[in-house]
Design an enzyme around this catalytic site. Structure first.
Site, short mmCIF file in Angstrom:
data_model
loop_
_atom_site.label_atom_id
_atom_site.label_comp_id
_atom_site.label_asym_id
_atom_site.label_seq_id
_atom_site.Cartn_x
_atom_site.Cartn_y
_atom_site.Cartn_z
N LYS A 57 -12.89 -3.74 2.27
CA LYS A 57 -11.49 -4.08 2.54
C LYS A 57 -10.76 -2.79 2.90
O LYS A 57 -11.19 -1.71 2.50
CB LYS A 57 -10.86 -4.70 1.29
CG LYS A 57 -9.63 -5.52 1.58
CD LYS A 57 -9.96 -6.93 2.03
CE LYS A 57 -8.74 -7.65 2.55
NZ LYS A 57 -8.99 -9.08 2.80
N ASP A 80 -5.93 -9.36 7.95
CA ASP A 80 -5.43 -9.83 6.65
C ASP A 80 -3.91 -9.84 6.78
O ASP A 80 -3.40 -9.90 7.92
CB ASP A 80 -5.91 -8.89 5.52
CG ASP A 80 -5.66 -9.46 4.12
OD1 ASP A 80 -6.37 -10.38 3.72
OD2 ASP A 80 -4.70 -9.01 3.44
P1 NDP Z 1 0.10 -13.11 7.15
O1 NDP Z 1 0.58 -11.72 7.24
O2 NDP Z 1 -0.20 -13.88 8.39
O3 NDP Z 1 1.12 -13.97 6.29
C1 NDP Z 1 1.48 -13.67 4.98
C2 NDP Z 1 2.58 -14.60 4.59
O4 NDP Z 1 2.84 -14.49 3.18
C3 NDP Z 1 3.89 -14.30 5.28
O5 NDP Z 1 4.58 -15.50 5.50
C4 NDP Z 1 4.60 -13.44 4.24
O6 NDP Z 1 6.00 -13.40 4.35
C5 NDP Z 1 4.21 -14.16 2.99
N1 NDP Z 1 4.40 -13.31 1.82
C6 NDP Z 1 3.97 -12.06 1.61
N2 NDP Z 1 4.36 -11.63 0.40
C7 NDP Z 1 5.05 -12.66 -0.14
C8 NDP Z 1 5.70 -12.86 -1.37
N3 NDP Z 1 5.74 -11.88 -2.30
N4 NDP Z 1 6.29 -14.06 -1.61
C9 NDP Z 1 6.25 -15.05 -0.68
N5 NDP Z 1 5.66 -14.90 0.51
C10 NDP Z 1 5.08 -13.73 0.77
O7 NDP Z 1 -1.19 -13.07 6.20
P2 NDP Z 1 -2.35 -14.13 6.04
O8 NDP Z 1 -1.80 -15.51 6.18
O9 NDP Z 1 -3.48 -13.71 6.87
O10 NDP Z 1 -2.77 -13.86 4.52
C11 NDP Z 1 -2.18 -14.53 3.41
C12 NDP Z 1 -3.09 -14.42 2.22
O11 NDP Z 1 -4.36 -15.03 2.53
C13 NDP Z 1 -3.40 -13.01 1.75
O12 NDP Z 1 -3.56 -13.00 0.34
C14 NDP Z 1 -4.76 -12.72 2.39
O13 NDP Z 1 -5.48 -11.74 1.69
C15 NDP Z 1 -5.40 -14.09 2.25
N6 NDP Z 1 -6.51 -14.33 3.17
C16 NDP Z 1 -6.36 -14.24 4.53
C17 NDP Z 1 -7.42 -14.50 5.36
C18 NDP Z 1 -7.28 -14.53 6.84
O14 NDP Z 1 -8.24 -14.95 7.52
N7 NDP Z 1 -6.15 -14.16 7.40
C19 NDP Z 1 -8.77 -14.80 4.82
C20 NDP Z 1 -8.80 -14.97 3.39
C21 NDP Z 1 -7.71 -14.70 2.61
P3 NDP Z 1 6.78 -12.11 4.97
O15 NDP Z 1 6.71 -12.31 6.42
O16 NDP Z 1 8.14 -12.23 4.39
O17 NDP Z 1 6.05 -10.89 4.47
#
Ligand code: NDP
Length: 447
Positions: free
Chosen positions: A128, A168
């Site tokens: 990571k 991520d």
């Molecule tokens: P993105 O950056 O596309 O989206 C993250 C989302 O979560 C945004 O809407 C962000 O809002 C929101 N967010 C972040 N921090 C907070 C918080 N404290 N409270 C509420 N909302 C929050 O990331 P991903 O969708 O790719 O990833 C999301 C999760 O999934 C992570 O934990 C990642 O590790 C996990 N994951 C992702 C994978 C992938 O293929 N992308 C694979 C496996 C796991 P804002 O815009 O305000 O920051």
């Protein structure tokens, strides 16, 4: 803390070696508690110091990333790549760009990734990386300059058979493109060194959708087996509004569920008529705006400031898809009191450990992250295969393989959970199923 004196000693030593790293400590504790029954059946682990070796990343790289913003000002960020474990394949895991990124978060993610990748049954080790760079509000050219500077250091540590990063939080198709371009320029080599690439230069169909879709495939399988039900007519609450949340919304809706809420780090929207995903995609994927904009475009929807409140919405299925520790024990109690049937983790470690245990105790279908969200990395594995073979599969082919992998992950986790005496404890099941293969490979390869 543990029944096993060996694990007590290992964990105390681990705490001493990794002070002030709460996320890393939390992830290690969760895993050790789960695999304890398996470890106790294997006295040779102690003699071979297998758990100590497992909890020590193979390599931790920290580096500076200097870039210039649009005003010509110098900016300095910190970059990381943790190559956690390569027992079953090249390191594989995403890059996170978020101001909260530090060594603790990247190590916890690398550790989780190691067992997650093992669960997919594909040959991928765990890694990571990321940076404390905040992509919010940056122009396209600033993102490009940052990515180029980041890769100017990272390139020497990665390679298609060594370490293959992906996206991520904060890293999507745009960032992967800039990172790939810089790697190619430096190495004079066009190879599958990153996944999540654009379709025009080696990306896989269905990779963008994979984590969210896979989460729903896992949830469906668990609902069928443990509660004899499915998504039909279920009310679903999903946190986040990024890649995972958007495609989980799409698949949950296609499977017959009604998704009524999404969030970002500022607050959440509630739409009793069911989220209009076209509007969300326009705001988040095209305009890169804030989720509150939704209520200006869809009548009947409301916005509430503060993202935590989202778990007070009554629902049958909750899919936390934002970030670590976004769902506490109090939130878990609220969800259970409101009759939740399933909570499956799209994000990594979104539920605190006591919240996860509360769900399991209350016979809520609980899908732990390393199993439930493994669809993204599994499809990255499929992208690597297509790159190596120099061919590309259709969307349907990839989606079908993803579906089979998620069903297989559920079955393997379920089997181990049953063996440990609680079919609802998929947390233990997934940890043991993932760990077994890594442990065996480590032992076979010697020190
Ligand atoms: P993105 O950056 O596309 O989206 C993250 C989302 O979560 C945004 O809407 C962000 O809002 C929101 N967010 C972040 N921090 C907070 C918080 N404290 N409270 C509420 N909302 C929050 O990331 P991903 O969708 O790719 O990833 C999301 C999760 O999934 C992570 O934990 C990642 O590790 C996990 N994951 C992702 C994978 C992938 O293929 N992308 C694979 C496996 C796991 P804002 O815009 O305000 O920051």
């Amino acid at each position: 803390m543990f029944r096993s004196e060996y694990l007590n000693n290992v964990y105390n030593d681990f705490l001493k070696k990794n002070p002030a790293e709460p996320e890393y400590q939390q992830a290690a504790l969760e895993i050790l508690e789960s695999i304890e029954p398996y470890v106790m059946k294997h006295p040779e682990f102690e003699e071979k110091k297998l758990i100590e070796r497992f909890l020590e990343p193979e390599r931790v790289v920290q580096f500076k990333v200097v870039w210039t913003d649009d005003k010509g000002k110098f900016q300095v960020n910190r970059g990381f790549r943790v190559q956690y474990n390569s027992a079953i394949g090249p390191y594989k895991g995403g890059l996170r760009l978020h101001p909260s990124v530090n060594a603790s978060i990247i190590k916890f993610l690398g550790l989780e990734q190691t067992l997650k990748n093992s669960l997919t049954s594909l040959p991928m080790g765990g890694g990571k990386g990321g940076s404390d760079f905040d992509p919010k509000g940056k122009s396209d050219t600033e993102i490009m300059r940052f990515c180029q500077s980041f890769m100017t250091e990272l390139y020497r540590h990665i390679g298609p058979d060594t370490d293959v990063p992906a996206g991520d939080i904060g890293v999507g198709g745009r960032e992967i493109g800039y990172l790939f371009g810089q790697y190619k320029r430096i190495r004079n080599e066009f190879s599958g060194v990153l996944t999540g690439k654009g379709l025009s230069y080696g990306g896989s169909l269905a990779r963008t959708e994979a984590t969210g879709y896979g989460l729903c495939y896992f949830t469906l399988e668990a609902l069928k087996k443990l509660k004899n039900t499915d998504f039909n007519n279920k009310t679903v609450v999903i946190s986040g509004s990024g890649n995972v949340a958007i495609y989980a919304t799409q698949k949950a809706t296609a499977l017959g569920g009604k998704v009524v809420a999404l969030s970002d780090s500022n607050g959440y929207i509630y739409d009793p008529n069911g989220i209009n995903l076209d509007v969300v995609k326009q705001i988040k994927e095209v305009e890169r705006g804030r989720i509150k904009e939704y209520v200006n475009r869809v009548s009947g929807a409301t916005y509430t400031e503060g993202s935590k409140g989202i778990w007070s919405i009554k629902c049958d299925i909750a899919l936390p898809c934002a970030t670590q520790n976004e769902l506490s024990l109090d939130d878990a109690k609220l969800l259970v009191a409101n009759g939740v049937v399933a909570v499956c983790e799209g994000a990594n470690m979104p539920c605190s450990l006591d919240a996860a245990k509360y769900f399991i105790e209350n016979k809520v279908v609980f899908g732990p992250a390393k199993a439930a969200n493994a669809g993204g990395v599994a499809t990255s594995g499929l992208e690597m295969s297509q790159n190596s073979m120099r061919l590309s599969w259709s969307f349907e082919e990839v989606d079908e393989k993803l579906h089979d992998i998620m069903v297989n992950i559920f079955n393997n986790s379920y089997k181990e959970a049953l063996e440990e005496g609680n079919e609802f404890d998929l947390l233990t099941g997934a940890n043991i199923a993932g760990f077994k293969k890594v442990a065996e490979a480590m032992l076979l390869q010697g020190i």
